[in-house]
Design a protein around this motif. Structure first.
Motif, PDB file in Angstrom:
ATOM      1  N   GLY A  35      36.271  45.657  35.217  1.00 22.34           N
ATOM      2  CA  GLY A  35      35.340  45.567  34.303  1.00 22.34           C
ATOM      3  C   GLY A  35      35.125  44.160  33.994  1.00 22.34           C
ATOM      4  O   GLY A  35      35.854  43.434  34.102  1.00 22.34           O
ATOM      5  N   LEU A  45      25.817  44.517  28.392  1.00 16.42           N
ATOM      6  CA  LEU A  45      26.277  45.102  29.811  1.00 16.42           C
ATOM      7  C   LEU A  45      26.089  43.958  30.925  1.00 16.42           C
ATOM      8  O   LEU A  45      25.114  43.257  31.494  1.00 16.42           O
ATOM      9  N   ILE A  50      26.879  48.080  36.341  1.00 15.62           N
ATOM     10  CA  ILE A  50      27.299  48.819  35.227  1.00 15.62           C
ATOM     11  C   ILE A  50      25.885  48.976  34.528  1.00 15.62           C
ATOM     12  O   ILE A  50      25.397  49.760  34.027  1.00 15.62           O
ATOM     13  N   ASP A 144      32.695  56.674  36.839  1.00 21.04           N
ATOM     14  CA  ASP A 144      33.165  55.327  37.514  1.00 21.04           C
ATOM     15  C   ASP A 144      34.679  55.244  37.662  1.00 21.04           C
ATOM     16  O   ASP A 144      35.600  54.731  36.780  1.00 21.04           O
ATOM     17  N   ASN A 177      29.249  55.895  40.227  1.00 22.74           N
ATOM     18  CA  ASN A 177      29.100  54.589  41.028  1.00 22.74           C
ATOM     19  C   ASN A 177      29.943  54.992  42.183  1.00 22.74           C
ATOM     20  O   ASN A 177      31.147  55.454  42.415  1.00 22.74           O
TER      21      ASN A 177
END
Length: 263
Positions: A35, A45, A50, A144, A177
């Protein structure tokens, strides 16, 4: 949380961070990025995949985008959780099995403490989605769930997706994802379509890194193109997300997968 046979909690991969050109990255004891957050714009974001996880916004009327309950399975660097809670101001729940990720997000990634609209749960998503009290509780579900090497989804069978379908209220939307440049994408997409129905599943073209976002819905009517274009323009103007690009990239499931489902 599960325990080992000697009754000790499992040893989780420790969360670490790196920074480069104003962006902070989350890692889990490896070089792989789990992330990211732009330090001076924490609600933005940062990663393209994402951003694409928010493609569900196209399937909801502009006036209803902020309504309902958004659930994330897998916290990552809390980007989607922050966005749903702080920007969309939705009721937001995040489920994360690794307690070091939750601690890291609170210390380094601007994840606020729980409040009236936010709940962060340290739990196994596979078990959490099966709990009867969560049935039809979500309008939005973002998934995710990757291991610390970011190699493959941790939960990816039909039984899991069946429980995810059960989490959604009528008209609810799920984004997942997946990696789209591998045979595993076809397997995963087929499993999702068997549960949701092929007419309720779409995907975006892969990002340059290979992430493909799959969208699945529970009883959603697809708007006319003109309405989708209006919604995309509204999303761009209100939230700064590239929704018109998403619209160009969205496609039904490939014909060969649909034929496999019907065989």
């Amino acid at each position: 949380m599960s325990k080992t046979k000697n009754n000790k909690p499992p040893a989780w991969a420790p969360a670490t961070l790196s920074e480069f050109e104003g962006v902070r990255f989350l890692h889990l004891d490896s070089i792989w990025v789990q992330g990211a957050m732009r330090i001076r714009k924490p609600q933005q974001l940062e990663l393209e995949y994402i951003q694409r996880m928010m493609v569900w916004m196209l399937w909801r009327e502009s006036a209803q985008v902020r309504e309902g309950h958004a659930i994330q399975l897998g916290l990552g660097a809390a980007a989607i959780t922050r966005f749903c809670h702080k920007v969309l101001r939705m009721q937001t729940t995040a489920v994360e099995i690794n307690p070091t990720v939750i601690s890291a997000c609170r210390a380094w990634f601007h994840l606020p403490e729980d409040d009236g609209r936010l709940r962060v749960v340290n739990a196994d998503a596979a078990r959490w989605v099966q709990e009867p009290e969560h049935l039809q509780s979500a309008q939005v579900l973002n998934i995710d769930l990757y291991d610390h090497d970011a190699a493959s989804p941790v939960l990816d069978d039909e039984d899991f997706y069946r429980h995810c379908h059960g989490l959604l209220a009528d008209g609810g939307l799920m984004t997942v994802n997946l990696f789209g440049r591998d045979a595993s994408f076809a397997r995963s997409a087929t499993r999702i379509a068997r549960v949701f129905g092929s007419d309720q599943v779409w995907s975006l073209a892969p990002t340059k890194e290979g992430n493909t976002i799959v969208v699945a819905a529970r009883g959603v009517q697809v708007p006319e193109r003109e309405e989708l274009e209006r919604r995309a323009a509204t999303i761009e103007s209100q939230y700064g997300l590239p929704a018109r690009k998403w619209l160009r990239l969205v496609r039904p499931l490939p014909l060969n997968l649909i034929q496999q489902l019907r065989a």
